[in-house]
Design a protein around this motif. Structure first.
Motif, PDB file in Angstrom:
ATOM      1  N   HIS A  51      -3.611  -8.571  27.399  1.00 29.04           N
ATOM      2  CA  HIS A  51      -2.984  -9.965  26.003  1.00 29.04           C
ATOM      3  C   HIS A  51      -3.046 -11.295  27.233  1.00 29.04           C
ATOM      4  N   ILE A  52      -3.141 -11.082  28.815  1.00 26.92           N
ATOM      5  CA  ILE A  52      -3.018 -12.208  29.895  1.00 26.92           C
ATOM      6  C   ILE A  52      -4.431 -12.285  29.730  1.00 26.92           C
ATOM      7  N   ARG A  88       8.543 -14.374  21.352  1.00 29.04           N
ATOM      8  CA  ARG A  88       6.731 -14.375  21.043  1.00 29.04           C
ATOM      9  C   ARG A  88       6.161 -15.330  21.723  1.00 29.04           C
ATOM     10  N   VAL A 148       3.606  -9.181  25.232  1.00 31.51           N
ATOM     11  CA  VAL A 148       2.641  -9.178  25.892  1.00 31.51           C
ATOM     12  C   VAL A 148       2.116  -8.260  27.263  1.00 31.51           C
ATOM     13  N   HIS A 149       0.774  -8.395  26.992  1.00 33.80           N
ATOM     14  CA  HIS A 149       0.237  -7.096  27.793  1.00 33.80           C
ATOM     15  C   HIS A 149      -0.676  -7.537  28.788  1.00 33.80           C
ATOM     16  N   LEU A 181       3.026 -18.705  30.068  1.00 28.49           N
ATOM     17  CA  LEU A 181       1.826 -18.340  30.851  1.00 28.49           C
ATOM     18  C   LEU A 181       0.826 -19.591  31.014  1.00 28.49           C
ATOM     19  N   VAL A 200       1.465 -18.090  16.868  1.00 29.02           N
ATOM     20  CA  VAL A 200       1.391 -16.749  16.801  1.00 29.02           C
ATOM     21  C   VAL A 200       2.443 -16.242  14.986  1.00 29.02           C
ATOM     22  N   PHE A 230       1.034 -10.717  19.220  1.00 30.83           N
ATOM     23  CA  PHE A 230       1.879 -10.905  20.261  1.00 30.83           C
ATOM     24  C   PHE A 230       2.521 -10.291  20.480  1.00 30.83           C
ATOM     25  N   SER A 266       7.216 -16.657  25.594  1.00 33.53           N
ATOM     26  CA  SER A 266       6.473 -15.357  26.411  1.00 33.53           C
ATOM     27  C   SER A 266       5.238 -16.024  26.669  1.00 33.53           C
ATOM     28  N   LEU A 267       4.520 -16.132  24.953  1.00 35.43           N
ATOM     29  CA  LEU A 267       3.055 -16.914  25.951  1.00 35.43           C
ATOM     30  C   LEU A 267       3.263 -18.294  26.678  1.00 35.43           C
ATOM     31  N   SER A 313      -0.095  -3.589  22.013  1.00 34.82           N
ATOM     32  CA  SER A 313       1.286  -3.370  21.381  1.00 34.82           C
ATOM     33  C   SER A 313       0.932  -2.448  20.523  1.00 34.82           C
TER      34      SER A 313
END
Length: 529
Positions: free
Chosen positions: A47-48, A85, A43-44, A92, A65, A40, A88-89, A157
């Motif tokens: 990924h989402i 990273r 995160v694009h 969500l 991760v 990840f 960022s996850l 990525s």
């Protein structure tokens, strides 16, 4: 509001025990646990979409991760440090828990977490990667199922990062984090520089004269399709083992150069230059000529190189005489540096005679090689090896394994403690065993990446010699591997800003340290795991 949101996301980043407690509660309540694992790095939308799909299959979504040291996707990867990273996850909504995984695969976590579903992208359905195969088998052993998500939204990525400019926007932050982990700041580095003064160091290596021929390009030659040059001036630089000794002298050490030489006018002038710079020279006169490397330049662009001088290996009597000279010079030395350019000075017979007594009396032994005729595997039992990645791979004839596996093989074969592997414009990677030596067959090397520190490069020649000299002197002064790598990187950054093999100075390196910002980012916190 921004602070409370960040805190809420951070609460989703769990330690292993917290994660297992979450799993136990879910099992007791009859809830389905879904697990996703990956790098990840950016995160694009793909990924989402993948994570939203995974969450729709169960009640609790756990995302693990890969830690920085286990992202094997190229020199500049990961682009984003692992704690960012993870954050960022965690931000969500569809993700319930995030875990920073410090293993090369998710197998160990799967066997403890025992997820009901393990979700991977559709591209893995026909993937024969042994790492995913092991994860798949672990899921099945634990009674779970592997599910593949759709490829409705396709991003990568790796492709996104590859499409960016080669400059790394996270370079400064990676450097600050490295320095924070090992307590390296301007004050601690300057203290090490202060301890350089007076250290006795022996350098064993071939003397080479680097001669730069500066030319004017006048066009194409009349007799054929080749470039015509007009000679303007030539400059000589002391190279090979000599420039390593000159770097040491410039940094305040007391170096002795043990080398092979031709008893001629070129060598006599070189010896006078070395003595004037503070280098004690112990030569053995076994050569007919001095090795000269001619480089032809137009302005600062090197067009081609011509090597003059042949290999001249020592015979047994010369080996014995040189061994006695080396051991005498090394009496009371803080370090001995081997720099093998393949011109015959460093032979297997010589090393057999000196390595054991040196190992018992000299605190630090380091080595580097250059050229096809040198042999990295001959330096057994040293504290530090400083080759390039290409040299390691060529030595072991391994061009496909990951760099960590190749270096582990080298250190095991050489019974060496640690290594600094240079990657050219990409920087370097340090490698060492967590306990000083491998305690089990499956123990992994510890590695750290330092990006290249030079803002611009005028001439890369000799950067490795500057790094070797500075890193070796740092270890001799009581510094750590990571301090040695940091100061070696700074030395290389200083060196490449000048044309030719210009020796380092303590003042210039001190100025380079003072100009840089080593303060860690205020928001950086250590993640559980």
């Amino acid at each position: 509001m921004g602070g409370s949101l960040a805190t809420g996301a951070d609460r989703k980043i769990l330690s292993l025990q917290q994660l297992l407690d979450l799993r136990a509660r879910a099992a007791a309540e009859g809830r389905t646990v879904v697990h996703c694992h990956g790098c990840f790095d950016i995160v694009h939308p793909g990924h989402i979409h993948h994570l939203q799909y995974a969450r729709s299959l169960g009640d609790v979504l756990v995302v693990s991760v890969s830690a920085d040291t286990h992202v094997n996707k190229g020199v500049d990867r990961p682009l984003i440090p692992d704690d960012l990273r993870a954050r960022s996850l965690a931000a969500l909504e569809c993700v319930d828990a995030v875990y920073l995984n410090h293993h090369p695969t998710a197998v160990e976590l799967i066997e403890q977490l025992r997820p009901d579903l393990y979700v991977k992208g559709r591209e893995y359905e026909k993937n024969f990667d042994p790492r995913f195969a092991a994860e798949r088998q672990a899921v099945m052993r634990c009674g779970g199922r592997v599910v593949f998500s759709s490829n409705d939204i396709v991003y990568s990525s790796t492709a996104l990062i590859g499409g960016m400019q080669r400059t790394d926007p996270f370079k400064d932050e990676k450097l600050r984090r490295f320095c924070a982990r090992y307590d390296l700041n301007a004050a601690t580095l300057q203290q090490l520089l202060h301890r350089f003064r007076g250290r006795k160091v022996v350098v064993i290596g071939d003397y080479i004269l680097d001669r730069y021929h500066f030319c004017d390009a006048t066009g194409l030659a009349g007799e054929g399709p080749m470039m015509a040059l007009r000679a303007m001036e030539s400059r000589d630089y002391d190279g090979g083992g000599a420039v390593v000794a000159l770097h040491l002298a410039g940094l305040g050490a007391t170096p002795t150069l043990v080398t092979s030489a031709a008893d001629n006018e070129i060598w006599q002038r070189a010896r006078m230059r070395l003595a004037a710079a503070g280098v004690n020279v112990e030569p053995i006169h076994n050569r007919r000529d001095v090795v000269i490397k001619h480089r032809y330049l137009v302005e600062q662009t090197k067009l081609f190189k011509v090597d003059e001088g042949s290999t001249c290996p020592l015979d047994s009597s010369q080996e014995q005489a040189l061994a006695e000279r080396i051991l005498a010079a090394a009496n009371g030395a803080a370090a001995v540096i081997f720099t093998d350019f393949g011109y015959g000075l460093i032979t297997g017979g010589l090393l057999e005679r000196i390595m054991r007594p040196l190992r018992s009396h000299v605190p630090i032994l380091t080595a580097d090689v250059s050229g096809r005729q040198s042999n990295l595997t001959r330096f057994v039992g040293v504290d530090l090896l400083c080759p390039t990645e290409r040299e390691v791979r060529q030595t072991l004839h391994d061009f496909s394994s990951g760099l960590g596996a190749v270096v582990a093989n080298l250190l095991n074969r050489n019974k060496a403690r640690q290594a600094i592997i240079t990657l050219g414009k990409q920087g370097l990677v340090t490698f060492d065993w967590p306990g000083g030596s491998p305690r089990s067959a499956d123990e992994r090397l510890r590695s750290e990446y330092i990006p290249a520190l030079s803002s611009h490069c005028v001439d890369p020649m000799g950067a490795g010699d500057a790094l070797l000299a500075t890193a070796s002197l740092t270890l001799a002064a009581g510094g750590s591997l990571h301090a040695a790598a940091m100061l070696g990187s700074l030395a290389a950054a200083v060196h490449v800003q000048e044309l030719g093999n210009v020796p380092l100075t303590l003042q210039r390196l001190s100025e380079e340290i003072s100009q840089r910002d080593y303060q860690p980012v205020a928001a950086t916190t250590r993640l559980a795991g």
